[in-house]
Design a protein around this motif. Structure first.
Motif, PDB file in Angstrom:
ATOM      1  N   ASN A 117       0.829  -1.203   0.000  1.00  0.00           N
ATOM      2  CA  ASN A 117       0.000   0.000   0.000  1.00  0.00           C
ATOM      3  C   ASN A 117       0.869   1.260   0.000  1.00  0.00           C
ATOM      4  OD1 ASN A 117      -1.710   2.197   0.826  1.00  0.00           O
ATOM      5  ND2 ASN A 117      -3.163   0.719   1.648  1.00  0.00           N
ATOM      6  N   TYR A 138      -5.335   7.499  -5.161  1.00  0.00           N
ATOM      7  CA  TYR A 138      -5.562   6.663  -3.983  1.00  0.00           C
ATOM      8  C   TYR A 138      -6.723   7.184  -3.144  1.00  0.00           C
ATOM      9  CZ  TYR A 138      -4.603   4.328   0.474  1.00  0.00           C
ATOM     10  OH  TYR A 138      -4.715   3.594   1.621  1.00  0.00           O
ATOM     11  N   ASN A 169      -9.327  -0.921   2.640  1.00  0.00           N
ATOM     12  CA  ASN A 169      -7.934  -1.032   2.235  1.00  0.00           C
ATOM     13  C   ASN A 169      -7.146  -1.918   3.196  1.00  0.00           C
ATOM     14  OD1 ASN A 169      -8.582   0.727   0.219  1.00  0.00           O
ATOM     15  ND2 ASN A 169      -7.410   2.450   1.025  1.00  0.00           N
ATOM     16  N   TRP A 193      -5.876  -1.863  -2.219  1.00  0.00           N
ATOM     17  CA  TRP A 193      -6.405  -0.551  -1.876  1.00  0.00           C
ATOM     18  C   TRP A 193      -7.276  -0.008  -3.005  1.00  0.00           C
ATOM     19  CZ3 TRP A 193      -1.338  -1.752  -2.870  1.00  0.00           C
ATOM     20  CH2 TRP A 193      -0.752  -1.205  -4.017  1.00  0.00           C
TER      21      TRP A 193
END
Length: 347
Positions: free
Chosen positions: A146, A265, A271, A276
């Protein structure tokens, strides 16, 4: 069809932008010069806020417990240890992937450990887009990491794809008008009142921007139009003749100039360290109102209700959707607040 509906139910996106370590990339097109210049200044302010953002607001929803749809508790991640550059030898995240994902629906990847699964991260992998809107992400022990930092949970949770899971969110707007067809201005700000199409989510009962996942091989523009048709116009339940008529009107709306409000994002409670959400939020504006006047709003798919909502800072919307609605109001020079401040502060 059932696979798409299940995937969308699991993946209605939250549009929070509380991310300190990833630069937001926003762009847009508009026929109004003032719109272009104001967008650039707001984008710059938004980026600076995020890059210097307060740690207590950074990457917040992605660390909440219990994990959505489960009783799973994440390992706690303090603000100062979110970033991967911070050494944390004792970091021990919980592993969790939902049964619905492990069942292997068409919208989900296999487990990393499966011998016949060799994903091409950071690139287009067949019909699956594994590139991130925010640039390259790291791969560690075969799993994507991530880019916003630790979440206290590894695996995929409710998300189908390892790495970025791409969504699209159409923000459809028009001017509020009186019975004579004149634009209505706010008595205090003196600005015209803008309206947008909002849906009431079946899962939590909150009003939100309609949206959903990008299907493999599907263009973002097609996703935006499909999602709006399914959730706000109930296109899935229309007859063939009704669908053809609906498609003509949607083509008019979605082929005109538009504003890309946000790409990148999303701080989302689903997530994980390895999967994510990312989204592209786009504003399509019906300046005269003629297109939307010919379309009857009707809730469909995973929307409980649908209606036109006046835009203002009094809106209470799902997750952080109001932040994007505010940006739309600023771009269109519409009413937002009774406050005298009209800049980008507060995003």
């Amino acid at each position: 069809m059932a696979g798409r509906l299940l995937g969308k139910t699991l993946a209605t996106v939250s549009l929070s932008v509380a991310l300190a370590s990833v630069t937001v990339r926003a762009s847009g097109s508009c026929s109004i010069p003032e719109c272009r210049s104001s967008f650039s200044s707001c984008e710059s302010h938004l980026n600076s806020n995020i890059m210097s953002g307060a740690k207590e607001n950074s990457h917040k929803k992605a660390r909440t417990s219990p994990y959505p749809g489960s009783k799973v508790q994440r390992s706690q991640v303090p603000n100062e240890k979110v970033g991967w550059l911070v050494e944390w030898q004792d970091y021990n995240p919980v592993e969790y992937t939902a049964v619905s994902v492990l069942a292997g629906p068409r919208w989900a990847d296999p487990q990393i450990s499966e011998s016949n699964f060799s994903p091409k991260f950071n690139e287009k992998d067949g019909h699956v887009e594994r590139k991130s809107q925010n640039g390259r992400y790291e791969i560690e022990n075969g799993r994507p990491r991530n880019p916003a930092g630790r979440t206290g949970l590894i695996g995929r949770g409710l998300l189908g794809r390892w790495g970025p899971n791409h969504a699209a969110d159409p923000i459809i707007t028009r001017w509020k008008k009186d019975k004579s067809g004149n634009k209505i201005t706010h008595p205090i700000s003196g600005k015209n009142i803008l309206q947008f199409v909002a849906i009431k989510r079946k899962d939590c009962g909150e009003w939100a921007i309609p949206g959903g996942m990008v299907d493999p091989g599907e263009k973002i523009s097609a996703t935006l139009k499909r999602e709006f048709g399914e959730e706000a116009l109930n296109s899935l339940q229309k007859s063939s003749a009704e669908k053809r008529k609906l498609e003509e009107q949607l083509h008019k709306l979605f082929s005109q100039e538009h504003l890309v409000i946000y790409k990148g994002y999303v701080d989302d409670p689903r997530n994980t360290d390895n999967a994510w959400m990312e989204t592209e939020a786009v504003n399509y504006h019906d300046e005269t109102g003629e297109i939307m006047d010919n379309l009857t709003l009707e809730a469909g798919d995973d929307a409980g209700k649908v209606k036109w909502v006046d835009i203002s800072d009094k809106l209470k919307l799902y997750a952080s959707h109001s932040q994007f609605i505010k940006l739309v109001a600023e771009k269109r020079d519409a009413h937002w607040s009774e406050d005298s401040e009209t800049d980008c502060h507060g995003l």
